[in-house]
Write a protein that holds these residues in place. Structure first.
Motif, PDB file in Angstrom:
ATOM      1  N   MET A   4       0.942  -1.384  -0.002  1.00  0.00           N
ATOM      2  CA  MET A   4      -0.128   0.150   0.074  1.00  0.00           C
ATOM      3  C   MET A   4       1.020   1.130   0.087  1.00  0.00           C
ATOM      4  SD  MET A   4      -3.082   1.496   0.492  1.00  0.00           S
ATOM      5  CE  MET A   4      -3.652   3.149   0.987  1.00  0.00           C
ATOM      6  N   ILE A   5       0.488   2.116  -0.857  1.00  0.00           N
ATOM      7  CA  ILE A   5       1.474   3.410  -1.079  1.00  0.00           C
ATOM      8  C   ILE A   5       0.460   4.520  -0.811  1.00  0.00           C
ATOM      9  CG2 ILE A   5       2.698   5.017  -2.447  1.00  0.00           C
ATOM     10  CD1 ILE A   5       3.562   2.628  -4.115  1.00  0.00           C
ATOM     11  N   LEU A   6       0.752   5.074   0.411  1.00  0.00           N
ATOM     12  CA  LEU A   6       0.248   6.382   0.669  1.00  0.00           C
ATOM     13  C   LEU A   6       0.515   7.374  -0.071  1.00  0.00           C
ATOM     14  CD1 LEU A   6       0.627   5.893   4.485  1.00  0.00           C
ATOM     15  CD2 LEU A   6      -1.383   5.141   3.341  1.00  0.00           C
ATOM     16  N   ALA A   7      -0.554   8.283  -0.700  1.00  0.00           N
ATOM     17  CA  ALA A   7      -0.181   9.010  -1.821  1.00  0.00           C
ATOM     18  C   ALA A   7      -1.283  10.209  -1.981  1.00  0.00           C
ATOM     19  CB  ALA A   7      -0.015   8.668  -3.107  1.00  0.00           C
ATOM     20  N   ALA A   8      -2.149  10.486  -0.657  1.00  0.00           N
ATOM     21  CA  ALA A   8      -3.165  11.353  -0.551  1.00  0.00           C
ATOM     22  C   ALA A   8      -2.965  12.602  -0.065  1.00  0.00           C
ATOM     23  CB  ALA A   8      -4.405  10.518  -0.068  1.00  0.00           C
ATOM     24  N   GLY A   9      -1.689  13.282   0.384  1.00  0.00           N
ATOM     25  CA  GLY A   9      -1.583  14.263   0.904  1.00  0.00           C
ATOM     26  C   GLY A   9      -1.385  15.223   0.053  1.00  0.00           C
ATOM     27  N   LYS A  10      -1.460  16.428   0.612  1.00  0.00           N
ATOM     28  CA  LYS A  10      -1.406  17.790  -0.191  1.00  0.00           C
ATOM     29  C   LYS A  10       0.176  18.349  -0.395  1.00  0.00           C
ATOM     30  CE  LYS A  10      -5.786  20.302  -0.071  1.00  0.00           C
ATOM     31  NZ  LYS A  10      -6.362  21.389   0.159  1.00  0.00           N
ATOM     32  N   GLY A  11       1.025  17.986   0.405  1.00  0.00           N
ATOM     33  CA  GLY A  11       2.456  18.298   0.385  1.00  0.00           C
ATOM     34  C   GLY A  11       2.873  19.611   0.624  1.00  0.00           C
ATOM     35  N   THR A  12       2.083  20.154   1.544  1.00  0.00           N
ATOM     36  CA  THR A  12       1.946  21.730   1.613  1.00  0.00           C
ATOM     37  C   THR A  12       3.518  22.108   2.058  1.00  0.00           C
ATOM     38  OG1 THR A  12       1.162  21.574   3.949  1.00  0.00           O
ATOM     39  CG2 THR A  12      -0.108  21.982   2.536  1.00  0.00           C
ATOM     40  N   ARG A  13       4.265  21.470   2.778  1.00  0.00           N
ATOM     41  CA  ARG A  13       5.633  21.820   3.154  1.00  0.00           C
ATOM     42  C   ARG A  13       6.600  21.857   1.753  1.00  0.00           C
ATOM     43  NH1 ARG A  13       8.622  19.274   7.299  1.00  0.00           N
ATOM     44  NH2 ARG A  13       7.766  17.092   6.549  1.00  0.00           N
ATOM     45  N   GLY A  94      -7.078  10.357   6.266  1.00  0.00           N
ATOM     46  CA  GLY A  94      -5.947   9.695   7.151  1.00  0.00           C
ATOM     47  C   GLY A  94      -5.417   8.642   6.536  1.00  0.00           C
ATOM     48  N   SER A  95      -4.334   8.319   6.796  1.00  0.00           N
ATOM     49  CA  SER A  95      -3.305   7.184   6.556  1.00  0.00           C
ATOM     50  C   SER A  95      -4.227   5.866   6.808  1.00  0.00           C
ATOM     51  CB  SER A  95      -1.973   7.429   6.863  1.00  0.00           C
ATOM     52  OG  SER A  95      -1.901   7.199   8.172  1.00  0.00           O
ATOM     53  N   ALA A  96      -4.704   5.604   7.928  1.00  0.00           N
ATOM     54  CA  ALA A  96      -5.344   4.537   8.370  1.00  0.00           C
ATOM     55  C   ALA A  96      -6.580   4.487   7.793  1.00  0.00           C
ATOM     56  CB  ALA A  96      -5.136   4.314  10.026  1.00  0.00           C
ATOM     57  N   GLY A  97      -7.358   5.643   7.785  1.00  0.00           N
ATOM     58  CA  GLY A  97      -8.507   5.871   7.242  1.00  0.00           C
ATOM     59  C   GLY A  97      -8.885   5.396   5.728  1.00  0.00           C
ATOM     60  N   VAL A 115       3.301  -1.178   4.143  1.00  0.00           N
ATOM     61  CA  VAL A 115       2.847   0.231   3.668  1.00  0.00           C
ATOM     62  C   VAL A 115       3.894   1.230   3.775  1.00  0.00           C
ATOM     63  CG1 VAL A 115       1.096   1.723   4.743  1.00  0.00           C
ATOM     64  CG2 VAL A 115       0.717  -0.487   5.127  1.00  0.00           C
ATOM     65  N   LEU A 116       4.034   2.062   2.637  1.00  0.00           N
ATOM     66  CA  LEU A 116       5.065   2.825   2.490  1.00  0.00           C
ATOM     67  C   LEU A 116       4.304   4.356   2.102  1.00  0.00           C
ATOM     68  CD1 LEU A 116       5.581   0.149   0.398  1.00  0.00           C
ATOM     69  CD2 LEU A 116       7.771   1.066   0.931  1.00  0.00           C
ATOM     70  N   CYS A 117       5.013   5.481   2.568  1.00  0.00           N
ATOM     71  CA  CYS A 117       4.724   6.966   2.140  1.00  0.00           C
ATOM     72  C   CYS A 117       5.117   6.989   0.681  1.00  0.00           C
ATOM     73  CB  CYS A 117       5.384   7.553   3.231  1.00  0.00           C
ATOM     74  SG  CYS A 117       4.537   7.546   4.814  1.00  0.00           S
ATOM     75  N   GLY A 118       4.344   7.830   0.123  1.00  0.00           N
ATOM     76  CA  GLY A 118       4.696   7.905  -1.551  1.00  0.00           C
ATOM     77  C   GLY A 118       5.624   8.998  -1.544  1.00  0.00           C
ATOM     78  N   ASP A 119       6.242   9.499  -0.658  1.00  0.00           N
ATOM     79  CA  ASP A 119       7.197  10.720  -0.919  1.00  0.00           C
ATOM     80  C   ASP A 119       8.673  10.502  -0.527  1.00  0.00           C
ATOM     81  OD1 ASP A 119       6.683  10.602   1.687  1.00  0.00           O
ATOM     82  OD2 ASP A 119       6.191  12.584   2.026  1.00  0.00           O
ATOM     83  N   ALA A 120       9.055   9.321  -0.429  1.00  0.00           N
ATOM     84  CA  ALA A 120      10.574   9.022  -0.056  1.00  0.00           C
ATOM     85  C   ALA A 120      11.008   7.805  -1.027  1.00  0.00           C
ATOM     86  CB  ALA A 120      10.462   8.290   1.534  1.00  0.00           C
ATOM     87  N   VAL A 121      12.341   7.685  -1.209  1.00  0.00           N
ATOM     88  CA  VAL A 121      13.033   6.800  -1.903  1.00  0.00           C
ATOM     89  C   VAL A 121      13.918   5.962  -0.858  1.00  0.00           C
ATOM     90  CG1 VAL A 121      14.864   6.717  -3.722  1.00  0.00           C
ATOM     91  CG2 VAL A 121      13.265   8.243  -3.955  1.00  0.00           C
ATOM     92  N   ASP A 205      -5.359   8.281  11.851  1.00  0.00           N
ATOM     93  CA  ASP A 205      -4.192   8.322  11.314  1.00  0.00           C
ATOM     94  C   ASP A 205      -3.207   7.111  11.965  1.00  0.00           C
ATOM     95  OD1 ASP A 205      -1.833   9.934  10.188  1.00  0.00           O
ATOM     96  OD2 ASP A 205      -1.116   9.757  12.119  1.00  0.00           O
ATOM     97  N   ILE A 206      -2.372   6.767  10.940  1.00  0.00           N
ATOM     98  CA  ILE A 206      -1.440   5.537  11.465  1.00  0.00           C
ATOM     99  C   ILE A 206      -0.621   5.944  12.624  1.00  0.00           C
ATOM    100  CG2 ILE A 206       0.379   3.974  10.755  1.00  0.00           C
ATOM    101  CD1 ILE A 206      -0.678   4.058   7.945  1.00  0.00           C
ATOM    102  N   GLY A 207       0.154   7.105  12.542  1.00  0.00           N
ATOM    103  CA  GLY A 207       1.013   7.009  13.673  1.00  0.00           C
ATOM    104  C   GLY A 207       0.400   7.768  14.748  1.00  0.00           C
ATOM    105  N   SER A 208      -0.531   8.670  14.847  1.00  0.00           N
ATOM    106  CA  SER A 208      -0.998   9.179  16.134  1.00  0.00           C
ATOM    107  C   SER A 208      -2.190   8.587  16.765  1.00  0.00           C
ATOM    108  CB  SER A 208      -1.431  10.796  15.690  1.00  0.00           C
ATOM    109  OG  SER A 208      -2.568  10.985  14.808  1.00  0.00           O
TER     110      SER A 208
END
Length: 389
Positions: A4-13, A94-97, A115-121, A205-208
């Motif tokens: 599962m690749i998490l890719a739903a965030g806006k990437g505001t930072r 949310g990641s878990a949602g 499960v992996l975040c889609g913004d890292a190599v 959320d997964i982490g929190s």
């Protein structure tokens, strides 16, 4: 194993990079971050991949399709809704949602899933991580990496006992309050039973939220602290530093594409470099396909010149990243900048719109009108000087 690749965030930072690109589509060496993840999963035989999408979801789906070009199968789960005007509105849950929604829709998570975040190599040894996960009889595993103590405030910190069993989490603690320097890498291994703990119909959320729940219930939840390359693009500054490191050859398994024409200078197809009038290119520099370098230009590496760009006569590009189709105008100097369309970002993360500059610095290389206007202005200046004479 599935993924599962998490890719739903806006990437505001990482704005302005994400004004027109979802974060997983940010390019490194001309290839989206998420493409490296998919390729890495495929190397370990993980060929069934779900991706939750929301913000600018069409960019991800159009690029990856159903994954055939990568030798995998990719499915998507959109998080959002269509309003009364027929507009598609992204609304991450949310990641878990997002995981729970997929499970309730089609029961995808019927075996061990990474499960992996889609913004890292990454270059994690997935086989070894899976072996340890199963050896300990874990329901959930979080992969961590040690970070310098002075940087713990930038990460979610995992606290575990001598056997690796997770006892607590700290979200970006201060150096004084941190009980560990093991940062969560956003890589998790879950058994299907974990998904049952996620509530339905609301953001989670997964982490929190999920991880504290696992720890509170005393379930077999472990951390694995591993040494591996983990390139996390958390901010524009991170992105700039990553590209500099890649061009310097400091990142394993990431090679500069193209053909090396001189020491430290790589070029793509159909480039035009006029070496007259003192043109200088000091590597490491990558010059993308279809790029034009006019006489007298000067490029200092590490620099990345995106495809279709145009470096005009007398222009100087120093330790910078130019996205595709950027025209650097004559006699302009760009130093330690990321330039994309109408924005620039310096290495500290300060963003400026092109209109905030006193004079024209760059333009769209596909817009011939911009070049013509510049030449016309030079002509008007010449005529004015002739009249004064």
């Amino acid at each position: 194993m599935k993924a599962m690749i998490l890719a739903a965030g806006k990437g505001t930072r990482v704005r302005p990079l994400t004004y027109e690109l979802p974060k997983p589509m940010i390019p490194i060496l001309g290839k989206p971050v998420m493409a490296y993840l998919v390729e890495h999963l495929a190397r370990y035989g993980v060929t069934e991949i779900m991706v939750n999408v929301s913000y600018l979801h069409d960019k991800i789906e159009e690029y990856f399709g159903e994954g055939h070009q990568f030798g995998v199968q990719i499915g998507y789960s959109f998080e959002g809704y269509t309003n009364d005007d027929g507009e598609v509105v992204p609304e991450p849950i949310g990641s878990a949602g997002g995981i729970k929604k997929i499970q309730e829709f089609g029961g995808f998570f019927d075996e061990t899933t990474i499960v992996l975040c889609g913004d890292a190599v990454i270059d994690l040894d997935i086989k070894s991580a899976l072996f340890e996960h199963r050896r300990k009889g874990a329901l959930a595993t979080v992969i961590t990496r040690e970070v310098p103590w002075e940087k713990v405030s930038s990460y979610g910190v995992v606290v575990s006992d001598e056997d690796g069993r997770v006892t607590a989490f700290q979200e970006k603690p201060s150096r004084e309050q941190a009980r560990s320097n093991c940062a969560s890498t956003g890589i998790y291994i879950f058994e299907p039973e974990v998904i049952d703990l996620i509530p339905s119909g609301r953001p989670f959320d997964i982490g929190s939220e999920l991880f504290p729940l696992l720890a509170e219930r005393g379930l077999p939840f472990y951390s694995q602290t591993r040494k591996f390359d983990w390139i996390d693009i958390g901010s524009v500054k991170d992105y700039w530093e990553v590209l500099q490191a890649v061009l310097l050859g400091d990142v394993a398994n990431m090679k500069v594409p193209g053909v090396q024409v001189e020491e430290g200078v790589w070029v793509g197809l159909n480039t035009s470099i006029d070496w007259s009038e003192g043109t200088q290119i000091e590597g490491p520099v990558y010059i993308g396909s279809g790029v034009r370098i006019d006489p007298g230009a000067h490029i200092v590496g590490p620099s990345w010149i995106g495809h279709g760009s145009h470096i005009c006569s007398g222009a100087k590009v120093v330790r910078s990243v130019l996205f595709e189709y950027t025209r650097v105008l004559p006699d302009v100097t760009l130093e330690e900048l990321i330039v994309l369309k109408d924005y620039s970002v310096d290495r500290s993360g300060e963003m400026k719109h092109v209109s905030q500059y006193d004079s024209n610095e760059w333009a769209n290389a596909r817009d011939r009108r911009a070049q013509r206007r510049h030449l016309e202005s030079l002509g008007d200046l010449t005529q004015l000087e002739q009249k004064k004479a």
